[in-house]
Enzyme design. Structure first.
Site, PDB file in Angstrom:
ATOM      1  N   HIS A   1      28.190   6.558 -38.736  1.00  0.00           N
ATOM      2  CA  HIS A   1      29.413   6.059 -38.108  1.00  0.00           C
ATOM      3  C   HIS A   1      29.370   6.440 -36.636  1.00  0.00           C
ATOM      4  CE1 HIS A   1      33.870   5.542 -37.602  1.00  0.00           C
ATOM      5  NE2 HIS A   1      33.544   4.467 -38.294  1.00  0.00           N
ATOM      6  N   PHE A   2      28.800   5.553 -35.834  1.00  0.00           N
ATOM      7  CA  PHE A   2      28.510   5.765 -34.418  1.00  0.00           C
ATOM      8  C   PHE A   2      27.430   6.840 -34.302  1.00  0.00           C
ATOM      9  CE2 PHE A   2      32.912   4.246 -34.598  1.00  0.00           C
ATOM     10  CZ  PHE A   2      32.749   3.047 -33.935  1.00  0.00           C
TER      11      PHE A   2
END
Length: 143
Positions: free
Chosen positions: A46-47
């Site tokens: 996530h990122f």
């Protein structure tokens, strides 16, 4: 039930348990905390170069502390390991990111509890006491 007994009664375990401590609980609401472990799997993707806690995980932490812990408390000794818990609705506004290793405080105020349905106004604060997300969450608990 004590605060510790409520946490032990939760139907979750690591890595999906998002309750470290219940700070305060009574018939009108609950306040609890959680520190997001930097090694949780969702941070890997996530990122990838700048990990941020996903909104669905923030919502889950708010639900576990703000609705499930409070529901167990309100049911007192009627809650058992055979009880069923289900999220029925959530409407959350996300205002600030939450990063790995960050401690959050969840504050929940009961709106109503009847016929096994609990609805709460819930907010999450970061360590600077800024609101990172807020909204309403409802769920049912069947014993």
């Amino acid at each position: 039930m004590t605060k510790e007994e409520i946490i032990i009664s939760l139907p979750y375990s690591k890595p999906f348990l998002f309750v470290d401590e219940i700070i305060h609980i009574d018939e009108n609401g609950v306040e609890g905390s959680y520190i997001f472990d930097e090694h949780l799997d969702f941070y890997k993707g996530h990122f990838k170069d700048h990990p941020v806690t996903p909104g669905v995980i923030l919502t889950e932490a708010m639900a576990q502390i703000g609705v499930v812990c409070l529901g167990i408390y309100l049911l007192n000794n009627e809650f058992t390991k055979n009880s069923v818990i289900a999220l029925t609705s959530s409407q959350i506004e996300f205002l600030k990111p939450v990063y790995p290793k960050e401690k959050v405080i969840v504050i929940s105020e009961k709106m109503y509890f009847r016929f096994g349905k609990l609805k709460c106004q819930v907010k999450m604060l970061n360590e600077a006491e800024e609101t990172v997300c807020q909204g309403t969450i409802a769920g049912i608990i069947k014993t």
